[in-house]
Design an enzyme around this catalytic site. Sequence first.
Site, PDB file in Angstrom:
ATOM      1  N   HIS A   1      -1.129 -13.757  -5.279  1.00 31.24           N
ATOM      2  CA  HIS A   1      -1.212 -12.853  -4.133  1.00 31.24           C
ATOM      3  C   HIS A   1      -0.226 -13.205  -3.007  1.00 31.24           C
ATOM      4  O   HIS A   1      -0.284 -14.296  -2.453  1.00 31.24           O
ATOM      5  CB  HIS A   1      -2.649 -12.885  -3.596  1.00 31.24           C
ATOM      6  CG  HIS A   1      -2.947 -11.724  -2.688  1.00 31.24           C
ATOM      7  ND1 HIS A   1      -2.752 -10.417  -3.064  1.00 31.24           N
ATOM      8  CD2 HIS A   1      -3.440 -11.678  -1.431  1.00 31.24           C
ATOM      9  CE1 HIS A   1      -3.114  -9.620  -2.066  1.00 31.24           C
ATOM     10  NE2 HIS A   1      -3.528 -10.354  -1.069  1.00 31.24           N
TER      11      HIS A   1
ATOM     12  N   SER B   1      -1.218  -7.054   1.913  1.00 30.43           N
ATOM     13  CA  SER B   1      -2.614  -7.151   1.511  1.00 30.43           C
ATOM     14  C   SER B   1      -3.395  -5.970   2.112  1.00 30.43           C
ATOM     15  O   SER B   1      -2.984  -4.833   1.940  1.00 30.43           O
ATOM     16  CB  SER B   1      -3.179  -8.518   1.922  1.00 30.43           C
ATOM     17  OG  SER B   1      -4.372  -8.774   1.216  1.00 30.43           O
TER      18      SER B   1
ATOM     19  N   ASP C   1      -1.983 -12.275  -9.654  1.00 29.50           N
ATOM     20  CA  ASP C   1      -2.848 -12.255  -8.473  1.00 29.50           C
ATOM     21  C   ASP C   1      -4.249 -12.762  -8.797  1.00 29.50           C
ATOM     22  O   ASP C   1      -4.943 -12.221  -9.656  1.00 29.50           O
ATOM     23  CB  ASP C   1      -2.931 -10.820  -7.924  1.00 29.50           C
ATOM     24  CG  ASP C   1      -3.341 -10.793  -6.469  1.00 29.50           C
ATOM     25  OD1 ASP C   1      -4.284 -11.523  -6.108  1.00 29.50           O
ATOM     26  OD2 ASP C   1      -2.720 -10.054  -5.699  1.00 29.50           O
TER      27      ASP C   1
END
Length: 289
Positions: free
Chosen positions: A272, A98, A216
């Site tokens: 994600h 991330s 995502d």
Amino acid sequence: ITHCISHAMSDSVYRPCSCFCLNTGDSCCNPLSMGSIKKMIEEAVPGIDVLSLMIGKTVIQDTENGFFMDVNEQVSMVCSQLAQDPKLKDGYNAMGFSQGGQFLRAVAQRCPSPPMKTLISVGGQQQGVYGLPRCPGESSHICDWIRKELNSGAYTDIVQKHLVQAQYWHDPLNDDLYKKHSLFLADINQERVVNETYKKNLQLLDKFVMVKFLQDSVVDPVDTEWFGFLKTGQAKETETLQESVLYKEDRLGLAAMEADGKLDFLATEGDHLQFTDEWFNAKLVPYLH
Ligand SMILES: *[C@@H]1O[C@H](CO)[C@@H](O)[C@H](O)[C@H]1NC(C)=O
């Protein structure tokens, strides 16, 4: 910052992988923890030395603490930590999850020693984000607050310095503000000037791998995970890295890297940071050998 070295390798070259993470803490948005990643890598690559770095805290903790951090300062702290680690002196591979993806790229661009060999950005927001589509965790009022802060004052100095999300907030409708006032992202993405040092250092990488999560729902737009973004001046249409000015003028050396076969774009099903051990072992672990 937590910093732990699992075990030392007795011979050959150290090939640690530094996992840099933000917004992926246990209490946040996903089941991944740096501890479990570390364990997975150690099991997959016997004898590997894994250094795990935690930068900042989760969105929720940050917000609850009321005070945040300056990413540029954090990057420089990490750089000095890496420089002092004798195990890293011959080079290391880096994997960022991330936000860790863009923060580790800043490390590659600013701190060539010790040399980073391979950079793997897993769901990183290389061109920033414009939106907080789904708020991690249960505290949606906190996200509403963050969103409001970002919409009204993302580019003010105080917000830039203290709200992590602001440091990679990329507002295509206020491109001039973004270019001028974004202290972190606009700097590492060469929006104001072309810093030849950044360009040279990034090209020292053997590989720059970017992983995109096809479903995502946290990162907006998801194209940013492959270094694409919204076209300037509107908030609907996106462009790929290859269509961007950054690439066409080769302000960061990415076009040269692609020509050298140094850029790998991976896509995977899932939301994600949602991936299976099998996928991780098959697709990412080979880069760590
Ligand atoms: C370019 O980057 C280097 C490395 O971080 C830095 O020392 C230098 O001040 C930067 N130059 C400009 C013009 O921003």
